[in-house]
Design a protein around this motif. Structure first.
Motif, PDB file in Angstrom:
ATOM      1  N   LEU A 184      59.445  73.460  -7.082  1.00 39.65           N
ATOM      2  CA  LEU A 184      60.584  72.540  -6.899  1.00 39.65           C
ATOM      3  C   LEU A 184      60.296  71.196  -7.564  1.00 39.65           C
ATOM      4  CD1 LEU A 184      61.828  73.070  -3.226  1.00 39.65           C
ATOM      5  CD2 LEU A 184      63.219  73.227  -5.307  1.00 39.65           C
ATOM      6  N   SER A 195      69.908  76.543   0.242  1.00 37.03           N
ATOM      7  CA  SER A 195      68.841  75.830   0.968  1.00 37.03           C
ATOM      8  C   SER A 195      68.401  76.655   2.160  1.00 37.03           C
ATOM      9  CB  SER A 195      69.346  74.470   1.429  1.00 37.03           C
ATOM     10  OG  SER A 195      69.272  73.568   0.372  1.00 37.03           O
ATOM     11  N   HIS A 222      67.277  69.708  -8.852  1.00 39.58           N
ATOM     12  CA  HIS A 222      66.814  68.711  -7.882  1.00 39.58           C
ATOM     13  C   HIS A 222      67.180  69.180  -6.481  1.00 39.58           C
ATOM     14  CE1 HIS A 222      65.723  65.627 -10.874  1.00 39.58           C
ATOM     15  NE2 HIS A 222      66.707  66.156 -11.585  1.00 39.58           N
ATOM     16  N   GLU A 223      66.185  69.252  -5.618  1.00 40.03           N
ATOM     17  CA  GLU A 223      66.407  69.752  -4.260  1.00 40.03           C
ATOM     18  C   GLU A 223      67.521  68.956  -3.581  1.00 40.03           C
ATOM     19  OE1 GLU A 223      62.919  69.713  -1.846  1.00 40.03           O
ATOM     20  OE2 GLU A 223      63.780  71.094  -0.381  1.00 40.03           O
ATOM     21  N   GLU A 269      56.205  77.055  -3.475  1.00 40.72           N
ATOM     22  CA  GLU A 269      57.636  76.761  -3.520  1.00 40.72           C
ATOM     23  C   GLU A 269      57.851  75.259  -3.793  1.00 40.72           C
ATOM     24  OE1 GLU A 269      59.628  79.307  -3.289  1.00 40.72           O
ATOM     25  OE2 GLU A 269      61.573  78.349  -3.039  1.00 40.72           O
ATOM     26  N   ASN A 270      57.138  74.425  -3.063  1.00 36.65           N
ATOM     27  CA  ASN A 270      57.266  72.978  -3.251  1.00 36.65           C
ATOM     28  C   ASN A 270      56.761  72.544  -4.622  1.00 36.65           C
ATOM     29  OD1 ASN A 270      58.446  72.485  -0.777  1.00 36.65           O
ATOM     30  ND2 ASN A 270      56.474  72.247   0.260  1.00 36.65           N
ATOM     31  N   TYR A 281      73.432  76.823  -7.431  1.00 38.14           N
ATOM     32  CA  TYR A 281      72.637  76.260  -6.324  1.00 38.14           C
ATOM     33  C   TYR A 281      73.602  75.690  -5.296  1.00 38.14           C
ATOM     34  CZ  TYR A 281      69.150  73.105  -4.122  1.00 38.14           C
ATOM     35  OH  TYR A 281      68.336  72.430  -3.252  1.00 38.14           O
ATOM     36  N   LEU A 299      62.570  80.314  -4.474  1.00 40.16           N
ATOM     37  CA  LEU A 299      62.426  80.426  -5.922  1.00 40.16           C
ATOM     38  C   LEU A 299      61.435  81.511  -6.298  1.00 40.16           C
ATOM     39  CD1 LEU A 299      62.134  76.602  -6.598  1.00 40.16           C
ATOM     40  CD2 LEU A 299      64.102  78.028  -7.143  1.00 40.16           C
TER      41      LEU A 299
END
Ligand SMILES: [Mg+2]
Length: 192
Positions: A166, A146, A176-177, A162-163, A18, A128
């Motif tokens: 996440l 990102s 973790h974003e 997506e959220n 990531y 994702l």
């Protein structure tokens, strides 16, 4: 659905690495890990959805991939005209549009046309539910970056999902974003 099962499903949304941006990708490290083919999303990964012309950072990145003797495939869900225009201007030789990620149809076509082993391919993307999921379904490694533009042309339902994912990944302490982790590309791959 049991807790255990839902945890396993979440692993399908777990990237191998990531990073903040494709600019942070260490091509030497990928090459040393045995990667020969880079598949890459376009919108919000290399260029924000409302731009058309690749900047010099992108052009240099693509050049550098080829200089490392790796293959590069642009692998986008967008339409032909946008993908083709971007690819030609960025110096990308191989590109696929309308890929319908996370479905595996076009993915399998790429695998057939470029017969590298699963562990020789990595997919870079910002989503994702399309990029990371297609990579995990296809048993290859992935790099999540990102998104370049948060307010995107995506459908609202896509952004909602997506959220949602996440949040679930954060709850399970999987990802973790904004907390970037280079991971171990050569390490154990938990999905497979
Ligand atoms: Mg994208």
């Amino acid at each position: 659905m049991s807790r255990k099962k839902s945890f396993l499903l979440l692993n399908y949304f777990k990237p191998s690495i990531y990073l903040e941006s494709y600019k942070k990708i260490n091509l030497d490290s990928l090459k040393n890990s045995g990667i020969k083919l880079i598949m890459c999303d376009m919108d919000n990964t290399l260029i924000s959805w409302n731009e058309r012309i690749p900047n010099t950072d992108i052009i240099n990145f693509i050049k550098s991939v080829y200089e490392h003797n790796m293959e590069f495939v642009l692998f986008s869900n967008n339409i032909r005209s946008r993908v083709e225009n971007f690819a030609k201007k960025a110096g990308i030789k191989n590109y696929f549009w309308d890929c319908k990620k996370p479905l595996l149809g076009k993915f399998k076509l790429v695998r057939k046309l470029m017969p590298y082993k699963e562990n020789e391919i990595v997919l870079i993307g910002d989503q994702l539910i399309t990029d990371v999921l297609v990579a995990n379904r296809g048993h290859i490694k992935s790099i999540l970056v990102s998104p370049l533009g948060r307010v995107s042309g995506e459908k609202k339902i896509v952004q909602f999902l997506e959220n949602f994912i996440l949040n679930r990944l954060a709850q399970k302490n999987i990802l973790h974003e904004g907390f970037y982790n280079e991971g171990e590309l050569g390490g154990n791959y938990e999905i497979l």
